[in-house]
Write an enzyme that holds these catalytic residues in place. Structure first.
Site, PDB file in Angstrom:
ATOM      1  N   GLY A 150       0.921  -1.030  -0.413  1.00 12.51           N
ATOM      2  CA  GLY A 150      -0.172   0.021   0.023  1.00 12.51           C
ATOM      3  C   GLY A 150       1.101   0.832  -0.028  1.00 12.51           C
ATOM      4  N   CYS A 151       0.521   2.323  -0.326  1.00 19.60           N
ATOM      5  CA  CYS A 151       0.463   3.346   0.099  1.00 19.60           C
ATOM      6  C   CYS A 151       1.489   4.224   0.768  1.00 19.60           C
ATOM      7  CB  CYS A 151       0.164   4.491  -0.995  1.00 19.60           C
ATOM      8  SG  CYS A 151      -1.581   5.290  -0.051  1.00 19.60           S
ATOM      9  N   TYR A 152       0.531   4.138   1.630  1.00 21.35           N
ATOM     10  CA  TYR A 152       1.021   4.585   3.079  1.00 21.35           C
ATOM     11  C   TYR A 152       2.048   3.782   3.846  1.00 21.35           C
ATOM     12  CZ  TYR A 152      -2.609   7.926   3.817  1.00 21.35           C
ATOM     13  OH  TYR A 152      -3.786   8.461   3.596  1.00 21.35           O
ATOM     14  N   ALA A 155       5.540   4.446   2.504  1.00 19.98           N
ATOM     15  CA  ALA A 155       6.331   5.127   2.505  1.00 19.98           C
ATOM     16  C   ALA A 155       6.795   5.841   4.299  1.00 19.98           C
ATOM     17  CB  ALA A 155       4.898   6.674   2.746  1.00 19.98           C
TER      18      ALA A 155
END
Lengths: 347, 347, 347, 347
Positions: A150-152, A155
């Protein structure tokens, strides 16, 4: 071109699908042979995404119209929940990168708890490799099915994992205040994503209930060697792309913020896409826009024993389609950065 | 109109000056008699701020051109550092609300440490009352000189102070992740505030070094009854107005997030401008835009023993000019909400 | 308060409905007694519009739940097409301002051509007064039913009508290049209005086919004294509020741009809400935001015999809810500017 | 790499300089050997532009520090007015693309009129080839010095020139209503370009006085075969990149909008970067962002005898640095699209 990898994108009418196309049309080893979109089937892609109208691409079709004999590799960019059965139905020889959340959580029960239903392809869940490349490169190389992070979680984990593995920060009281652009919410028409509801403001959402929390905790727990529960608070920002994770951590005894930075520099030495900034420099989401880059900054806190980690990615690239291509490159033995050489676009 | 309060605004060419004018032209008890701007003196205000061009207002003058005999009340919206000497030079009978940071820190040495020079009007510093109205209403009523709180400190202290006073949260490890619109940085031409450098992105700035940290710590320490050092990490957002403070706190033993909400509801019962949202509702900056409102949300954290406080204000209104008028109303015996009745503007 | 005008807003869950509420809560002669929203009936308004949650307002109901005996005045902010039958069904004693397009076109056949169906209340169409106040003030005063002008037509007609009436510009080849914020498209979830589809870009839409063209032509033809067909090209902008009309016109023989400006200054002398800017000054939409103002600039063209008219309004205020209240004030004998005194909000 | 073209960028600290770097780091035939910036000399480029910090690039130097023996090709991205003397002082063997306005106007007197001083290198002015590639390809191939077109002139001339050359539209009363992103104004700190002054609004500027008008008129006059004066009205938009030109034209007798579209399709057949959209489709600036593309739409007007041309480019790519590289490719015999293959980035 005859030897190019023949690639299908399932779910090409969403933002991550379009982003795969944007990047893959410049990938010298890839030929796009099938693009699916159930509701838009029959249309040229340029009708759905005019910015891609000038490229020689196949028209959109339904998944059951794809001739799998002509396909070597599949990117699956379908909505969460619908993906399990689709991938289970594909010919087993196909390599797959799945951009949904369906195969990210190793634990079937955690999946059921957070997604509200039993997993429909548990044996694939076991097979799937979690494709956070910088943390898991060797496993990805041998994988047939990769669960794209996932993106979160991308990061957040990139700065955290090396530090936890080395015991430089404590696993207690990790606080992740994340800020995301709105493309992460997809292209479906929802009132909350209208321009008038997003522009010129910010708000938290999914507070203490966002589904990316267990995904982050899974990686963090593995790195820490013990179960971790952490704070993850996402915020919706008036920007189309980008995620900033501001992470507040406790230092292990005797460790300084400079130690953290040095450890991250060492951990990401030689990496193409992750760069640790010099002391005092805070990363900006706009400095990675359109690229597969992740920038990380490290700051001492005024509160003794604490430090601040800041990391930024483009949620549609390193947080989705770019990382998916990075995974494909590894799975196929291509150079890892191929097709991902684009510099960030600023302003 | 002959009995209206005759008001001067020093520094009327900045955003907070313009915002004072915007609000005061509808205040029935006020007449604007002097507007100063050193570099723009001689111009009509409408030339500097065309949105105010249709009002019957005095032209801009230099401070030394003001006839103080015709002035009853002064708003000082000058840059930090220049204000001390200006206010010290005013006739002592004038009541003043100062929007700069010059009189906010009670401790002269803390001021010197953070601002890099000795305070130039220490006796006024002693006299000045900190104008966070909801926390300090009675003192404001009797004040001659009010130090108007900073924007970040307003958004942060309103949720924190009642909880600390009642011992419902711990003073340790308070983490304030704040997001601000760019008007807080003023109207001076700086590269970092250009549209191309601010739009479509976010970044932290002043990490562990922002001057609003000691101001917040001053209030928090008083409320907690002991010296507190806290984390304050501001971020610059692509929006003109608004601040969101996401505050991560530890609960006192036996206390729940619901207890926090109940305490805040009780603390702000009867207040016109502070509203605590129902459980599950996260405040948005765009829901206070243009108004003097503060909205507060309270959430349980998934991490046991932790809670999340979210508060939003318009940095130019409750975080600056609106609160300044609220202070003036109290100092002059006007109804507190007069001239501040504007509902938020959405979208 | 017992003598306040009892006002109902039909369609209070849209942007124009919310804007009526925002402005009317400060109107001293008005009491909001009914707010309708068919799909949201039963909810407090603050659940649909959190920025209005702090006001003492009636909950949302369905239209057929309204007790008309307790209502004196109606604002109808329903979608185009649904309005005719609703208004026809109201008690005839009620005064009404209708914000939809349903009663703006005097000619029943023009309505049918552009809206695709026969008008359902032709007798009301005849009765309705077109509420462009500055052009039609006396008729509005005596009206029972006012058709509130569209946003584009307001911004376009205010500069054009006085010049055409006096024959200072030609009615041939009028070109209106209009730029609008996205709130004009309403709050319904549509893909084209998502943040990601609107931010950081511009495009024309409804080229040569927008329904506001016949409304503008109706007013322009009346002013010119002959049938006029003109170019009207709207563009969608990344802003929530505001319209700029850039109008390209031909001068009558012997007439200069300065003559146009002088004529507009004279025409709008004494008007509260329309202001003609000095030579050389171009109006900005952000200088009228939140207010009922219209700013007009006039420029000579480099092309001989041509001039450029620029006008700006806030589409939700002077282009919708503000002008509706201005109409109500006239219909009820209140001072025209009452409740509309808000200065523009900048930035 | 030893045979790569050795390229210097003069003025690498501005937006067009950074955009040249962004694109050239992926150009396989180019090696960046010198980057100049007078005020930033001595710094790594990554300090000025963090998004470019991960590339192996020379540090910034002053122009007089460049070793010209090691340079084969020069991009000059200096401010207008300063460029003439710099280019005149370079070794004559160097091929140059100049991105400033200094060599765009063929007529020395027109230059002096619009720029307020006599041209300082008139002999170079004569030599310079106007680099609107699609209109002037053969001349560019043989040029030593190319004047790269302005952003507005590129967006305006691409749709106009083929139609004027073929006499399909009249040269009278051409009206160009242009909307630009703010990066066209450069990176210097100016109050008018602050986020708070640009976001959420629009305004015209340089009305009837913008310096791109004579550049457009030069091209239009050549194509029309007679001197043309036209209306050019630029507007500043809240977007970092992009230009939309909405052009209002008169049709030659017997010609329809469909004829215009057909002529443009024929004129741009085989072009890589210019694409004419199908009937009914309006181009959006966001559909060319980051790419060297130009999209053109053609619409019939409701006003008989009139048509509407809409064209979009990214002002920093096709309107500046991309077109400059396109010119370099032609001048050096590289494939025209090399280094410019990037697909647009949406959203």
């Amino acid at each position: 071109m005859s030897t190019a990898l023949r690639v299908a994108i399932l779910g090409a009418s969403g933002y991550t699908g379009a982003e795969l196309v944007r990047l893959l049309v410049r990938h010298p080893d890839v030929r796009l042979v099938a693009l699916t979109a159930e509701r838009q089937a029959g249309k040229p892609l340029g009708e759905v995404f005019p910015h891609l109208g000038g490229y020689d691409l196949p028209d959109l079709v339904k998944i059951d119209q794809v001739d799998w004999d002509g396909v070597d590799f599949v990117f699956c960019a379908l909505p969460h929940g619908t993906t399990q059965e689709v991938i289970a139905s594909l010919p087993a020889r196909l390599k797959v990168v799945d951009l949904s959340a369906d195969f990210r959580l190793h634990d079937i029960e955690t999946y059921a708890t957070w997604y509200g239903h039993a997993h429909k392809a548990p044996e694939l869940q076991t097979e799937a490799v979690y494709g956070l490349v910088e943390a898991n490169r060797e496993a990805v190389k041998g994988a047939r099915l990769v669960a794209n992070p996932g993106c979160y979680p991308t990061a957040s984990q990139l700065p955290l994992l090396p530090l936890l593995r080395q015991g430089l920060i404590l696993a207690d009281d990790i606080i992740i205040d994340a800020k995301s652009g709105v493309s992460g919410a997809g292209r479906d028409a929802k009132q909350g994503n209208l321009y008038g509801e997003v522009a010129e403001g910010i708000h938290a959402y999914g507070v203490a209930s966002h589904r990316h929390a267990p995904e982050i905790e899974q990686g963090v727990s593995e790195a820490a060697g013990k179960p971790v529960v952490l704070n993850f608070t996402p915020h919706l920002m008036p920007m189309s792309r980008g995620i900033l994770s501001s992470i507040y951590v406790k230092l292990a005894p005797g460790i300084s913020a400079d130690d953290l930075r040095a450890a991250l520099v060492a951990a990401y030495k030689g990496e193409t896409f992750v760069r640790v900034l010099p002391a005092g420099q805070a990363p900006q989401t706009r400095h990675v826009k359109g690229s597969n880059h992740c920038l990380i900054g490290v700051f001492a806190d005024r509160v003794p024993g604490r430090a601040i980690l800041l990391s930024v990615i483009d949620n549609l690239v390193k947080g989705a389609s770019g990382q998916a291509i990075q995974n494909m490159n590894l799975m196929m033995g291509f150079p890892e950065q191929r097709g991902l050489e684009q510099a960030p676009m600023f302003p």
